[in-house]
Enzyme design. Sequence first.
Site, PDB file in Angstrom:
ATOM      1  N   ASP A 174      -1.502   6.327   6.322  1.00  0.00           N
ATOM      2  CA  ASP A 174      -2.585   5.487   5.807  1.00  0.00           C
ATOM      3  C   ASP A 174      -2.820   4.672   6.971  1.00  0.00           C
ATOM      4  O   ASP A 174      -2.037   3.616   7.323  1.00  0.00           O
ATOM      5  CB  ASP A 174      -2.147   4.937   4.654  1.00  0.00           C
ATOM      6  CG  ASP A 174      -3.146   4.033   4.197  1.00  0.00           C
ATOM      7  OD1 ASP A 174      -4.137   3.983   4.916  1.00  0.00           O
ATOM      8  OD2 ASP A 174      -2.770   3.204   3.266  1.00  0.00           O
ATOM      9  N   LYS A 195     -12.523  -1.652   6.794  1.00  0.00           N
ATOM     10  CA  LYS A 195     -11.803  -2.595   7.380  1.00  0.00           C
ATOM     11  C   LYS A 195     -12.214  -2.541   8.914  1.00  0.00           C
ATOM     12  O   LYS A 195     -12.636  -3.585   9.611  1.00  0.00           O
ATOM     13  CB  LYS A 195     -10.105  -2.529   7.478  1.00  0.00           C
ATOM     14  CG  LYS A 195      -9.467  -3.013   6.143  1.00  0.00           C
ATOM     15  CD  LYS A 195      -9.430  -2.164   4.902  1.00  0.00           C
ATOM     16  CE  LYS A 195      -9.078  -2.830   3.798  1.00  0.00           C
ATOM     17  NZ  LYS A 195      -8.171  -2.020   2.962  1.00  0.00           N
ATOM     18  N   TRP A 210       0.834  -1.152   0.120  1.00  0.00           N
ATOM     19  CA  TRP A 210       0.028  -0.152   0.094  1.00  0.00           C
ATOM     20  C   TRP A 210       0.958   1.190   0.009  1.00  0.00           C
ATOM     21  O   TRP A 210       0.405   2.300  -0.852  1.00  0.00           O
ATOM     22  CB  TRP A 210      -1.141  -0.050   1.110  1.00  0.00           C
ATOM     23  CG  TRP A 210      -1.924  -1.197   0.848  1.00  0.00           C
ATOM     24  CD1 TRP A 210      -2.365  -2.178   1.834  1.00  0.00           C
ATOM     25  CD2 TRP A 210      -2.945  -1.266  -0.039  1.00  0.00           C
ATOM     26  NE1 TRP A 210      -3.519  -2.986   1.431  1.00  0.00           N
ATOM     27  CE2 TRP A 210      -4.122  -2.127   0.144  1.00  0.00           C
ATOM     28  CE3 TRP A 210      -3.185  -0.195  -1.264  1.00  0.00           C
ATOM     29  CZ2 TRP A 210      -4.900  -2.570  -0.606  1.00  0.00           C
ATOM     30  CZ3 TRP A 210      -4.367  -0.441  -1.988  1.00  0.00           C
ATOM     31  CH2 TRP A 210      -5.094  -1.634  -1.766  1.00  0.00           C
TER      32      TRP A 210
HETATM   33  C1  LIG Z   1      -7.541  -1.287   1.860  1.00  0.00           C
HETATM   34  C2  LIG Z   1      -6.611  -0.548   1.987  1.00  0.00           C
HETATM   35  C3  LIG Z   1      -6.134   0.572   1.037  1.00  0.00           C
HETATM   36  C4  LIG Z   1      -6.885   0.897  -0.273  1.00  0.00           C
HETATM   37  O1  LIG Z   1      -8.183   1.115   0.143  1.00  0.00           O
HETATM   38  P1  LIG Z   1      -9.434   1.192  -1.127  1.00  0.00           P
HETATM   39  O2  LIG Z   1     -10.738   1.905  -0.464  1.00  0.00           O
HETATM   40  O3  LIG Z   1      -9.805  -0.081  -1.698  1.00  0.00           O
HETATM   41  O4  LIG Z   1      -8.987   2.257  -2.037  1.00  0.00           O
HETATM   42  C5  LIG Z   1      -5.336   1.568   1.419  1.00  0.00           C
HETATM   43  N1  LIG Z   1      -4.331   1.465   2.270  1.00  0.00           N
HETATM   44  C6  LIG Z   1      -4.288   0.115   3.145  1.00  0.00           C
HETATM   45  C7  LIG Z   1      -3.562   0.087   4.466  1.00  0.00           C
HETATM   46  C8  LIG Z   1      -5.430  -0.768   3.063  1.00  0.00           C
HETATM   47  O5  LIG Z   1      -5.687  -1.645   3.786  1.00  0.00           O
END
Ligand SMILES: *Cc1c(COP(=O)(O)O)cnc(C)c1O
Length: 374
Positions: free
Chosen positions: A175, A199, A106
Amino acid sequence: MEKKNTVHFGAGPAKLPPSVLIQAQRELLNYSGTGISVLEMSHRTSEFTKIINTAENLLRELMNIPENYKVLFVHGGGTGQFSAVPLNLIGLKKDRCADYIVTGAWSERAAKEAQKYGSVNVVHPQLDTYTCIPDSSTWSLNPSASYVYYCSNETVHGVEFNFIPDTKDVILVSDMSSNFLSRPIDVSKFGLIFAGAQKNIGCAGVTVVIVREDLLGKALRECPIILDYKVQAENNSLYNTPSCFSIYIMKLVLEWIKGNGGAEAMEILNRQKSSLIYDIINISNGFYCCPVDVQCQSRMNVPFRIGKKEGDESLEKLFLDGASKLGMISLKGHRSVGGIRVSLYNAVTLEDTQALSAYMKDFLKDHHHNEVDH
Ligand SMILES: *Cc1c(COP(=O)(O)O)cnc(C)c1O
């Protein structure tokens, strides 16, 4: 249809607390006496205003967010923020550069996207495999960078920071999509935090951005208006139609987190759950193998191979089939790393995790023919 006794260990969209689903179902046809569903409701109504304000206030309370931070609910997912972060922040300093710590899939994607808008410096030598966090004493941080970026939990590779990087005076961006509200954090250490809801705090469609007020209004001229934090902040995330239903579900999950003891309680539970899985891996004499360095093993996503270090695919298939027969689903590792991945977000209970650990013990006994010393 009745809810089955399925245990969902998926990486996202992930399990929601059953009580949240039941409440959403109960309120689906007639929300709070309005005679309509939140799915059909104008985002300008007093009922929806109450939903979005309650969600924001709960987040502020649960995370202890200081007054000088804005909370935004935006579209575009975590991936949208890979673009929005540089578009809004890379111009903070005249060099238009940013430091990235790249510890998994990511942050790698985020760094690649940021290159469109400025120069990106990866602060450590490129890693061949994402199984560790390079020691922070070896990072070469650029003091004239507009911000330092990292991903606090790499969902695909199972690498999690158990510390907040020290960036001196440079703004820190994180993030937190996959470990948001899984433990208390000091928001004041960050310029910006973002997280997709699907999540740990809800369903897909809404992304939370927590941004310090003084960072607003510095977006590049070409920043699309929908990604401009200042515009979103000035309009309470209602510049255009937001993801109303996703915000409503998030509000219900935040109420559930609060009712279950908040971030502190989530941390204790998440520690217990992940220990259950790592303990079995550790006593398995290499039958289960997690490639990640011990000090950065994720509490949220536990990746492992079965049978040998690089994985015995037929044994892994047997493991997944057996789990599925017991109602335990979505345990297959990400296609880029293979093997198994157990995701243990907030809504996954201790009982869910105990069921999996019992299955892992049985599977070990049935398929590990070497001596196991414990
Ligand atoms: C799932 C995830 C993303 C991407 O999320 P989307 O909503 O599919 O764009 C980005 N960073 C992390 C750490 C993730 O777990």
